[in-house]
Design an enzyme around this catalytic site. Structure first.
Site, PDB file in Angstrom:
ATOM      1  N   ARG A 172       0.817  -1.231   0.000  1.00 31.84           N
ATOM      2  CA  ARG A 172       0.000   0.000   0.000  1.00 31.84           C
ATOM      3  C   ARG A 172       0.852   1.283   0.000  1.00 31.84           C
ATOM      4  O   ARG A 172       0.454   2.294   0.580  1.00 31.84           O
ATOM      5  CB  ARG A 172      -0.969   0.036   1.192  1.00 31.84           C
ATOM      6  CG  ARG A 172      -1.901  -1.111   1.268  1.00 31.84           C
ATOM      7  CD  ARG A 172      -2.917  -1.179   0.130  1.00 31.84           C
ATOM      8  NE  ARG A 172      -3.614  -2.429   0.197  1.00 31.84           N
ATOM      9  CZ  ARG A 172      -3.242  -3.522  -0.496  1.00 31.84           C
ATOM     10  NH1 ARG A 172      -2.229  -3.493  -1.349  1.00 31.84           N
ATOM     11  NH2 ARG A 172      -3.902  -4.640  -0.365  1.00 31.84           N
ATOM     12  N   SER A 221     -10.211  -0.451   4.350  1.00 32.93           N
ATOM     13  CA  SER A 221      -9.369  -0.696   5.531  1.00 32.93           C
ATOM     14  C   SER A 221      -8.753   0.597   6.026  1.00 32.93           C
ATOM     15  O   SER A 221      -8.138   1.332   5.262  1.00 32.93           O
ATOM     16  CB  SER A 221      -8.241  -1.669   5.167  1.00 32.93           C
ATOM     17  OG  SER A 221      -8.799  -2.920   4.848  1.00 32.93           O
ATOM     18  N   GLU A 291      -3.722   3.234   6.812  1.00 33.24           N
ATOM     19  CA  GLU A 291      -3.701   3.112   5.349  1.00 33.24           C
ATOM     20  C   GLU A 291      -4.394   4.337   4.737  1.00 33.24           C
ATOM     21  O   GLU A 291      -3.948   4.873   3.727  1.00 33.24           O
ATOM     22  CB  GLU A 291      -4.432   1.829   4.925  1.00 33.24           C
ATOM     23  CG  GLU A 291      -4.484   1.665   3.409  1.00 33.24           C
ATOM     24  CD  GLU A 291      -5.090   0.345   2.960  1.00 33.24           C
ATOM     25  OE1 GLU A 291      -4.885  -0.691   3.633  1.00 33.24           O
ATOM     26  OE2 GLU A 291      -5.767   0.344   1.918  1.00 33.24           O
TER      27      GLU A 291
END
Ligand SMILES: Cc1cc2nc3c(=O)[nH]c(=O)nc-3n(C[C@H](O)[C@H](O)[C@H](O)COP(=O)(O)OP(=O)(O)OC[C@H]3O[C@@H](n4cnc5c(N)ncnc54)[C@H](O)[C@@H]3O)c2cc1C
Length: 300
Positions: A172, A221, A291
């Site tokens: 990510r 998320s 994130e």
């Protein structure tokens, strides 16, 4: 002889004080001072050339990984979604995709073209530019292994082509040349079976619907998974499922999701993110890393 250079006319749409709650999947966020929807890449480059050097610039895709604070964003927000929108097949199983194309469209297009490898993009509710920035991934697939080249633009409006080797993609996140944004990419896919892509997309979407809160505003998320563990497991084990601040609630279905139950503010969501991180750290000694990106100004 001196050549008179005419200022290029901008062809995009400029709005003032555009509520960012309209452009984020959490449905929160104060206004962007200026909000520009470019007509195409050339128009965007012309805008960037023209902006005063001190003007802050922020790039927005579909706002699916983004918490914009209630005081909004200073400067100019560039909204790429469906504006940088070219998607076409090139020779040799390659695809040209511009930054504002939704990931789901890339997945469906590739499947129709009998090209395999992009199926995992079907369930990611962002633009391809956002996927490049985040190295978005799902069910074992990731964005950057598909990338051969990217096109970028810098703050002065200079366009460049760069090879994927100039970037280091991790979980990510992506490291590469600073001060540039993605305007397009060339993807390398594999010639595949006609039905395989469509079938994989159906299966992946079913698995996703079974595990994620559907119909409640969220941003996927919130935290990255720490090495060897899952953020959702830690948050659930710390007893945080259903925990609420104002209108923000930790999802009962997936503990790494925070949902907006209807009347949440960005401040509610940010406070709940902080609570989850603090409680997990107290229980397990692990500091979760976010994130989702948080931008903008707090209300006084
Ligand atoms: C229900 C749900 C499920 C999700 N599932 C997944 C999943 O399975 N896997 C996954 O990886 N993510 C998932 N996400 C998160 C999100 O969809 C991805 O991170 C997506 O890649 C973000 O794209 P976006 O266009 O919405 O980016 P935005 O949220 O608009 O922006 C995110 C960041 O990227 C920057 N950015 C945007 N466009 C560009 C550009 N062209 N060039 C440079 N920087 C840019 C922005 O400035 C910002 O910092 C999910 C989100 C939701 C709401």
């Amino acid at each position: 002889m001196m050549v008179q250079r005419e200022a290029v006319r901008l062809r995009g749409i400029l709005r003032k004080d555009e509520p960012m709650a309209r452009h984020t999947t959490w449905r929160v966020g104060g206004p962007a001072e200026r909000f520009y929807e470019p007509a195409d890449t050339a128009d965007l480059a012309a805008l960037l050339k023209r902006l005063p050097p001190a003007e802050p610039v922020f790039w927005l895709g579909m706002g699916s990984n983004l918490l914009v604070r209630d005081g909004g964003i200073r400067g100019t927000v560039i909204h790429t979604t469906n504006r940088l929108a070219r998607l076409e097949r090139l020779s040799g199983d390659q695809v040209w995709v511009e930054a504002g194309v939704p990931c789901a469209k890339v997945a469906r297009f590739c499947a129709r073209e009998r090209l395999n490898g992009a199926e995992f993009l079907a369930g990611i509710p962002g633009t391809f530019g956002g996927a490049l920035r985040m190295n978005a991934g799902a069910f074992g697939g990731e964005t950057w292994p598909l990338v051969r080249e990217v096109e970028t633009v810098d703050r002065e409006g200079v366009l460049r082509r760069r090879s994927a080797e100039e970037y280091e993609a991790g979980y990510r996140q992506v490291r590469g040349p600073e001060g540039e944004w993605f305007t397009a990419a060339i993807l390398q896919l594999q010639e595949g079976e006609p039905e395989l892509g469509q079938q994989r997309i159906r299966e992946l979407l079913e698995r996703r619907n079974a595990s994620q809160p559907i119909g409640q505003a969220n941003a996927g998320s919130v935290f990255r998974n720490p090495p060897g563990d899952y953020a959702a497991r830690l948050i659930e084990a710390a007893g945080l499922k259903g925990s609420r601040i104002g209108g923000a609630v930790i999802s009962e279905k997936h503990a790494n999701f925070i949902v907006n139950s209807g009347e949440a503010t960005a401040a509610d969501i940010e406070a709940l993110i902080e609570r989850a991180a603090t409680v997990v750290e107290r229980h397990f000694g692990i500091r979760l890393r976010r994130e989702v990106h948080i931008v903008g100004e707090r209300l006084p």
